[in-house]
Design a protein around this motif. Structure first.
Motif, mmCIF file in Angstrom:
data_model
loop_
_atom_site.group_PDB
_atom_site.id
_atom_site.type_symbol
_atom_site.label_atom_id
_atom_site.label_comp_id
_atom_site.label_asym_id
_atom_site.label_seq_id
_atom_site.Cartn_x
_atom_site.Cartn_y
_atom_site.Cartn_z
ATOM 1 N N LEU A 111 -4.594 60.482 -43.110
ATOM 2 C CA LEU A 111 -5.517 59.990 -42.088
ATOM 3 C C LEU A 111 -6.876 60.662 -42.226
ATOM 4 O O LEU A 111 -7.917 60.038 -41.967
ATOM 5 C CB LEU A 111 -4.937 60.229 -40.697
ATOM 6 C CG LEU A 111 -3.606 59.523 -40.402
ATOM 7 C CD1 LEU A 111 -3.214 59.725 -38.939
ATOM 8 C CD2 LEU A 111 -3.684 58.038 -40.732
ATOM 9 N N THR A 114 -9.082 58.807 -44.513
ATOM 10 C CA THR A 114 -9.680 57.561 -44.010
ATOM 11 C C THR A 114 -11.022 57.811 -43.352
ATOM 12 O O THR A 114 -11.873 56.924 -43.311
ATOM 13 C CB THR A 114 -8.780 56.878 -42.972
ATOM 14 O OG1 THR A 114 -8.791 57.609 -41.737
ATOM 15 C CG2 THR A 114 -7.346 56.727 -43.474
ATOM 16 N N ALA A 403 -3.886 51.822 -42.213
ATOM 17 C CA ALA A 403 -4.069 53.260 -42.434
ATOM 18 C C ALA A 403 -3.726 53.638 -43.869
ATOM 19 O O ALA A 403 -4.419 54.451 -44.494
ATOM 20 C CB ALA A 403 -3.213 54.044 -41.454
#
Length: 619
Positions: A111, A114, A403
């Motif tokens: 994450l 990202t 994701a």
């Protein structure tokens, strides 16, 4: 941030404090693991919380069984003389990851790549809905660690080595767990952890496991680590986790404290203390950091919970001092997974002896009740059973696929071999990890350590590739890479063994001999070699990467392997950027001012491949 409790709710808290006995107050400060709780004890002792440890699941492990189990504990708490609703907690660190069938999102390291707070906010909301569906209202997440030594087994729990990025993503996740407000029926209490500087622990300072064996460690014995434990110890297990952070105060404040400040400003009402020490003093006994800094300087109005059996490490063999020192330092609720009555009796004796003040007990219970009132538990101790339909639902899996797509980091792409051409006559896919859902999920998935194979519903990378190519026969899967055929492109998927916490500490971060042998076989049979690495941290690959045409860091993507395939095949672009420095050599895995890197934070290629076709639906 001052939490906006109404005067009516504040009056309720003070009334309860005035009516509760010392025993009932200590009961609220006690958190027991569900497998240890005897029938009737929640009501008899007025326990404030029950938790499921990693893998602490009901039988059968279904969302419905989870809800029934948790509801039973809540119902019993309401039948206690004081009638304060129980708060159930779980480690939902990448989705409701103990529950078979739940959506498993990428671990935090993915994450972080990202760099997308809105996405992380939506992940937090989806996680909250799935957690609340089982009547759980407390999530031991997010971890806001800033791992400095990549050999640490918790590296994948950190979003990044950049404090600003960690703060932004942690706040977004907190906002997702909160939803419309803390008192909404589907809000879930975040536990910001592990306070503080757990990511700065030094190699060789962990004392969790006796180097001669683990027979005295109850938790590891229950985990059935077996004969492999000695091998893991030889590889470096339990060398960093729960160790000592030798950093100076300036570094602690500038690097490791900012995410907690940001979380408090976002309104969090729970922080978990770290097993680790700072300059030799265990955090669970660190009054200066827990009380003076966290509760005083930062204005934290919620409660501090201990980690699993962590107070026992303060004074081995002197449990009374462990209890008194932890509570006096500022720990408000104590996680005592195995012998909660021992804790209750000990703390009562310490209060009666004057070693813990009544005012400290009242402060702890007031903080715990503040969180319970803020969550609306007194008005709605249970959530809507209809929420069960959301566990693992297509909408949440779509967020997880997004994701995964955004987390992939392309670090080498000679000749633009990626995205894979749809005109390839055949693609060689090698590596057992290509068709191993457990490997792509990693630790903290269904069980504490995670595992291999179809441990929960999802799609593997291989399944996604076959779907993208449209003709499964064009994707030739050879797990061990042994083939006599020649291919224009070979794709090797490599993976670390699943691990969690100190079990994943390692002396060196390198590809295994099995990985290297696989790569050698595939290289001989293909014109161009693409390597996809599933890992919880960067591994040292400096010697190997020149022989690869393309390299993708895919981290631990979770249950939606389709997302990996979509990017490899050009259905979505590569957009991920490193949140961690990638070390050049084994000497550089511990981040220092002189460390050299193969790639720096922020690295990541975005190949131009023309128009992006629409995503294919997941059946």
């Amino acid at each position: 941030m001052t939490h906006p409790l109404s005067e009516e709710n504040r009056a309720l808290i003070e009334r309860l404090l005035g009516e509760m006995t010392l025993g009932e107050k200590i009961g609220q400060m006690t958190q027991a693991e569900k497998n240890s709780v005897r029938r009737g004890d929640v009501a008899r002792l007025g326990l404030g919380s029950v938790l499921s440890g990693g893998g602490g699941s009901p039988k059968p492990n279904t969302p419905e069984a989870w809800r029934e189990m948790v509801t039973g504990f809540i119902r019993e708490s309401l039948a206690s003389p004081v009638g304060i609703p129980l708060l159930y907690g779980v480690d939902a660190v990448h989705g409701h990851n103990n529950v078979v069938g739940a959506t498993i999102f990428p671990h935090n390291i993915g994450l972080g790549a990202t760099r997308d707070p809105d996405l992380v906010r939506r992940i937090g909301r989806a996680t909250a809905l799935e957690v609340a569906a089982t009547n759980v209202r407390w999530d031991f997440a997010p971890a806001v660690s800033l791992p400095q030594d990549l050999r640490w087994g918790r590296t994948y729990e950190g979003y990044s080595q950049d404090p600003a990025l960690v703060s932004d993503l942690a706040v977004a996740y907190i906002e997702g767990l909160r939803g419309e407000g803390w008192d909404s029926p589907t809000s879930v209490l975040p536990s910001v952890k592990h306070y503080v500087a757990d990511g700065a622990t030094a190699f060789g300072t962990s004392t969790r496991v006796n180097r001669l064996g683990v027979t005295l460690d109850h938790t590891l014995a229950l985990a059935r680590t077996g004969e492999g434990m000695r091998s893991l110890l030889n590889q470096g297990a339990w060398q960093i986790d729960q160790g000592d952070s030798p950093i100076d105060e300036a570094t602690l404040r500038s690097v490791h404290l900012p995410p907690y400040r940001a979380a408090i400003e976002a309104g969090v009402l729970n922080v978990m203390a770290s097993y680790s020490s700072w300059q030799g003093l265990k955090m669970h006994a660190h009054r200066s950091l827990l009380t003076d800094v966290l509760k005083g300087e930062l204005g934290f109005q919620g409660f501090v919970v201990s980690d699993w059996e962590a107070i026992d490490q303060l004074h081995p063999g002197d449990y009374a001092s462990c209890v008194a020192d932890a509570v006096n330092a500022g720990v408000d609720m104590v996680m005592v997974p195995f012998d909660y009555e021992r804790f209750i009796h000990t703390l009562r004796a310490e209060v009666e002896a004057g070693r813990v003040s009544g005012a400290r007990i009242d402060d702890a219970v007031r903080r715990i009740l503040t969180a319970k009132v803020a969550l609306g538990l007194f008005e709605r101790p249970s959530t809507d059973e209809a929420l069960l339909s959301l566990v693992g639902c297509p909408e949440h899996r779509a967020v997880a696929r997004e994701a995964v797509r955004k987390s992939l980091v392309l670090l080498k792409n000679e000749g633009n071999v990626l995205p894979l051409s749809p005109d390839l006559p055949a693609l060689l896919v090698a590596g057992e990890a290509a068709d191993d859902l457990g490997a792509q999920c990693g630790g903290w998935t269904i069980t504490w350590m995670g595992g291999h194979g179809p441990t929960t519903p999802g799609t593997t990378i291989l399944e996604g590739l076959r779907r993208q190519f449209g003709h499964p026969a064009r994707v030739h899967y050879v797990p061990n890479g042994e083939t006599s055929s020649r291919y224009p492109v070979g794709l090797a998927v490599l993976a670390e063994e699943p691990y969690a916490e100190g079990m994943g500490d390692r002396r060196e971060l390198r590809l295994s001999p099995k990985h290297l042998a696989l790569l050698a076989r595939v290289r001989q049979q293909c014109d161009r070699l693409v390597v996809v690495l599933l890992s919880g941290r960067p591994l040292v690959i400096t010697e190997q990467v020149p022989d690869w045409d393309a390299f993708v860091a895919a981290w631990l993507p979770g249950t939606e392997g389709d997302g990996v395939a979509e990017v490899l095949c050009g259905a979505a672009p590569f957009t991920g950027r490193l949140g961690f420095d990638w070390p050049l050599s084994q000497a550089d895995v511990a981040r220092t001012a002189t460390s050299q890197n193969l790639w720096k934070i922020g690295a990541g290629l975005t190949p131009v491949s023309g128009e992006i076709p629409p995503l294919s639906p997941t059946p």
